[in-house]
Structure formats: C-alpha cells, structure tokens
Design a protein around this motif. Structure first.
Motif, PDB file in Angstrom:
ATOM      1  N   TYR A  75     102.859  69.560  34.807  1.00 52.84           N
ATOM      2  CA  TYR A  75     103.772  70.707  34.486  1.00 52.84           C
ATOM      3  C   TYR A  75     105.101  70.213  35.225  1.00 52.84           C
ATOM      4  N   ASP A  76     106.165  70.770  34.911  1.00 50.03           N
ATOM      5  CA  ASP A  76     107.463  70.166  35.458  1.00 50.03           C
ATOM      6  C   ASP A  76     107.938  71.408  36.740  1.00 50.03           C
ATOM      7  N   VAL A  77     108.449  70.920  37.334  1.00 46.63           N
ATOM      8  CA  VAL A  77     108.812  71.698  38.574  1.00 46.63           C
ATOM      9  C   VAL A  77     110.327  71.369  39.034  1.00 46.63           C
ATOM     10  N   SER A  78     111.099  72.205  39.472  1.00 49.11           N
ATOM     11  CA  SER A  78     112.307  71.773  39.624  1.00 49.11           C
ATOM     12  C   SER A  78     112.773  72.068  41.246  1.00 49.11           C
ATOM     13  N   ASN A  79     113.457  71.525  41.709  1.00 48.73           N
ATOM     14  CA  ASN A  79     113.795  71.678  43.248  1.00 48.73           C
ATOM     15  C   ASN A  79     114.328  73.011  43.736  1.00 48.73           C
ATOM     16  N   GLN A  80     113.707  73.520  44.634  1.00 45.58           N
ATOM     17  CA  GLN A  80     114.172  74.898  45.167  1.00 45.58           C
ATOM     18  C   GLN A  80     114.470  74.828  46.686  1.00 45.58           C
ATOM     19  N   GLY A  81     114.712  73.531  47.247  1.00 41.14           N
ATOM     20  CA  GLY A  81     115.519  73.484  48.294  1.00 41.14           C
ATOM     21  C   GLY A  81     114.674  72.558  49.440  1.00 41.14           C
ATOM     22  N   LYS A  82     115.059  72.646  50.425  1.00 39.05           N
ATOM     23  CA  LYS A  82     114.290  71.978  51.655  1.00 39.05           C
ATOM     24  C   LYS A  82     113.357  72.829  52.516  1.00 39.05           C
ATOM     25  N   VAL A  83     112.392  72.418  53.070  1.00 35.60           N
ATOM     26  CA  VAL A  83     111.499  73.193  54.100  1.00 35.60           C
ATOM     27  C   VAL A  83     112.259  73.756  54.971  1.00 35.60           C
ATOM     28  N   GLU A  84     112.384  74.867  55.336  1.00 28.67           N
ATOM     29  CA  GLU A  84     113.162  75.248  56.309  1.00 28.67           C
ATOM     30  C   GLU A  84     112.278  75.930  57.534  1.00 28.67           C
ATOM     31  N   ASP A  85     110.764  75.831  57.538  1.00 32.49           N
ATOM     32  CA  ASP A  85     109.841  76.320  58.474  1.00 32.49           C
ATOM     33  C   ASP A  85     109.629  74.978  59.244  1.00 32.49           C
ATOM     34  N   LEU A  86     110.233  74.965  60.598  1.00 35.88           N
ATOM     35  CA  LEU A  86     109.832  73.831  61.367  1.00 35.88           C
ATOM     36  C   LEU A  86     108.546  73.448  61.541  1.00 35.88           C
ATOM     37  N   LEU A  88     105.886  74.384  59.524  1.00 38.23           N
ATOM     38  CA  LEU A  88     105.371  73.523  58.278  1.00 38.23           C
ATOM     39  C   LEU A  88     105.843  72.269  58.314  1.00 38.23           C
ATOM     40  N   TRP A  89     106.907  71.788  58.616  1.00 36.96           N
ATOM     41  CA  TRP A  89     107.549  70.602  58.346  1.00 36.96           C
ATOM     42  C   TRP A  89     107.013  69.799  59.278  1.00 36.96           C
ATOM     43  N   ARG A  90     106.586  70.091  60.611  1.00 40.28           N
ATOM     44  CA  ARG A  90     105.912  69.409  61.341  1.00 40.28           C
ATOM     45  C   ARG A  90     104.416  69.094  61.032  1.00 40.28           C
ATOM     46  N   VAL A  91     103.616  70.063  60.262  1.00 40.54           N
ATOM     47  CA  VAL A  91     102.543  69.897  59.969  1.00 40.54           C
ATOM     48  C   VAL A  91     102.513  68.590  58.941  1.00 40.54           C
ATOM     49  N   ILE A  92     103.633  68.875  57.999  1.00 41.35           N
ATOM     50  CA  ILE A  92     103.630  67.801  56.848  1.00 41.35           C
ATOM     51  C   ILE A  92     103.723  66.466  57.495  1.00 41.35           C
ATOM     52  N   ASN A 162     116.806  65.385  59.753  1.00 45.93           N
ATOM     53  CA  ASN A 162     117.142  65.387  58.326  1.00 45.93           C
ATOM     54  C   ASN A 162     115.925  66.002  57.610  1.00 45.93           C
ATOM     55  N   PRO A 163     116.186  67.190  57.236  1.00 43.81           N
ATOM     56  CA  PRO A 163     114.947  68.076  56.726  1.00 43.81           C
ATOM     57  C   PRO A 163     114.855  67.850  55.211  1.00 43.81           C
ATOM     58  N   ASN A 164     114.140  66.554  54.884  1.00 43.80           N
ATOM     59  CA  ASN A 164     114.113  65.924  53.782  1.00 43.80           C
ATOM     60  C   ASN A 164     112.979  66.109  52.988  1.00 43.80           C
ATOM     61  N   ILE A 165     112.360  67.197  53.213  1.00 41.00           N
ATOM     62  CA  ILE A 165     111.241  67.508  52.635  1.00 41.00           C
ATOM     63  C   ILE A 165     111.346  68.530  51.543  1.00 41.00           C
ATOM     64  N   ASP A 166     111.348  68.217  50.126  1.00 43.84           N
ATOM     65  CA  ASP A 166     111.910  69.327  49.301  1.00 43.84           C
ATOM     66  C   ASP A 166     110.591  70.237  48.798  1.00 43.84           C
ATOM     67  N   ILE A 167     110.974  71.564  48.514  1.00 40.98           N
ATOM     68  CA  ILE A 167     110.047  72.539  47.989  1.00 40.98           C
ATOM     69  C   ILE A 167     110.408  72.565  46.490  1.00 40.98           C
ATOM     70  N   VAL A 168     109.575  72.817  45.487  1.00 43.78           N
ATOM     71  CA  VAL A 168     109.961  72.919  44.082  1.00 43.78           C
ATOM     72  C   VAL A 168     109.090  74.348  43.733  1.00 43.78           C
ATOM     73  N   LYS A 169     109.627  74.701  42.617  1.00 43.13           N
ATOM     74  CA  LYS A 169     108.858  75.876  41.922  1.00 43.13           C
ATOM     75  C   LYS A 169     108.470  75.525  40.875  1.00 43.13           C
ATOM     76  N   ASP A 170     107.124  75.988  40.504  1.00 46.73           N
ATOM     77  CA  ASP A 170     106.520  75.733  39.088  1.00 46.73           C
ATOM     78  C   ASP A 170     107.394  76.697  38.311  1.00 46.73           C
ATOM     79  N   GLU A 171     107.610  75.744  37.235  1.00 48.64           N
ATOM     80  CA  GLU A 171     108.299  76.750  35.908  1.00 48.64           C
ATOM     81  C   GLU A 171     107.487  77.405  35.095  1.00 48.64           C
ATOM     82  N   LYS A 172     106.013  77.497  35.383  1.00 48.00           N
ATOM     83  CA  LYS A 172     105.303  78.019  34.283  1.00 48.00           C
ATOM     84  C   LYS A 172     104.876  79.472  34.878  1.00 48.00           C
TER      85      LYS A 172
END
Length: 172
Positions: A75-86, A88-92, A162-172
């Motif tokens: 499936y295709d997804v599109s960018n929904q912005g950056k991870v804003e939860d510090l 969660l970002w640290r877990v990733i 550099n909060p550079n982990i993207d969150i994308v939303k499922d288009e379906k």
C-alpha cells in the motif's frame, strides 16, 4: 500511522520522504513466531519500503490495524510529519536499524526488527515487557532486546537536534 526509517551512509539520520510524497510499503514475508504477548503468539510481518535500490524497515504505530501481509500485499502512504514525541523518538533511535542486531543482543535482522516493533508498542501503549513470553532461545533474545531498547531510551539524553523520523498515514 507508520514510522519510516532510512539511515544515511555518513550520519545517523532519517530522510524517508519529502512532505506530500508517497511511498509504497510492502512485506518481505513473515518472521518466525518467537514471542507471545499475554499468551497470544505474535505474528510479525517484515514491512519495508525501497529507496535508491535499498530497503528500509517500517513500523506501524497502531497494532490494531492490518498492515501489509495477509490482507494487503502493498500500500501507498504519504508523509504526515515528523515524530514529535521525544520518548517515542528515543525508542526508535535505540532500536533497529539505528542499532545493529549485535548491539541489541540479537543474532539477525528478524529478531532486531521484532524487538524494535514490540518495544515501540510497549512505549505507545504504556506497557512493559512482563506480558511477553519467549518461544525458544530466539524469543528470549527478542525480549531481552526489547528491554535493552526501552532501558536505553529511558536513559537517553539525545534531543530532537534533527527530528528526522517521518510519520506517514496509510491512504487506505
């Protein structure tokens, strides 16, 4: 929502997609069933996307939704912005692919991916690893890796330089 990862060669950064761009998520199959959560065997699809002929892992942020696998091949997804939860970002950044399987105490990508995905869920759903049980030695390594990821995320002092982990939303 899905987390997209991509590691640049010279730096520990993620630049998955430009704002509004779409990418195709697909599965490379399922990993072995090596852990249980609350007695239920976990089935982990190996979800990835490809950029410049290289595959990168993706992690769904909602375990209740069907991802790629049995019901949807791609499936295709599109960018929904950056991870804003510090947190969660640290877990990733303390999981795979930012840490190698060896750094996580696992022996391969399968175990490292599974540990990271479940550690993300532990963080999001505010649970620990006590509800998990191992199926064999691989399962023990995964649960240990989950604990390593969560503990290192707790102790982590890195911030969103550099909060550079993207969150994308499922288009379906």
């Amino acid at each position: 929502m899905i987390i997209i990862t991509n590691i640049a060669l010279l730096s520990n950064t993620v630049q998955a997609i430009e704002n509004g761009e779409q990418i195709k998520i697909y599965t490379k199959g399922y990993f072995n069933r090596i852990i249980r959560n609350n007695g239920i065997v976990i089935k982990t699809a190996h979800a990835v996307y490809q950029e410049n002929d290289k595959e990168y892992p993706v992690y769904c942020l909602n375990r209740e939704l069907h991802g790629v696998g049995d019901y949807i091949a791609t499936y295709d997804v599109s960018n929904q912005g950056k991870v804003e939860d510090l947190g969660l970002w640290r877990v990733i950044i303390n999981g795979y692919p930012y840490k190698t399987p060896e750094q996580l105490g696992t022996i391969n990508e399968e175990e490292a991916y599974t540990a990271t995905k479940q550690a993300i869920y532990c963080y999001i759903y505010n649970t620990g690893t006590e509800l998990y049980s191992a199926i064999g030695e691989a399962g023990n390594r995964v649960i240990n890796a989950m604990n390593i990821i969560l503990e290192n995320a707790k102790k982590c002092e890195e911030t969103f330089q550099n909060p550079n982990i993207d969150i994308v939303k499922d288009e379906k």
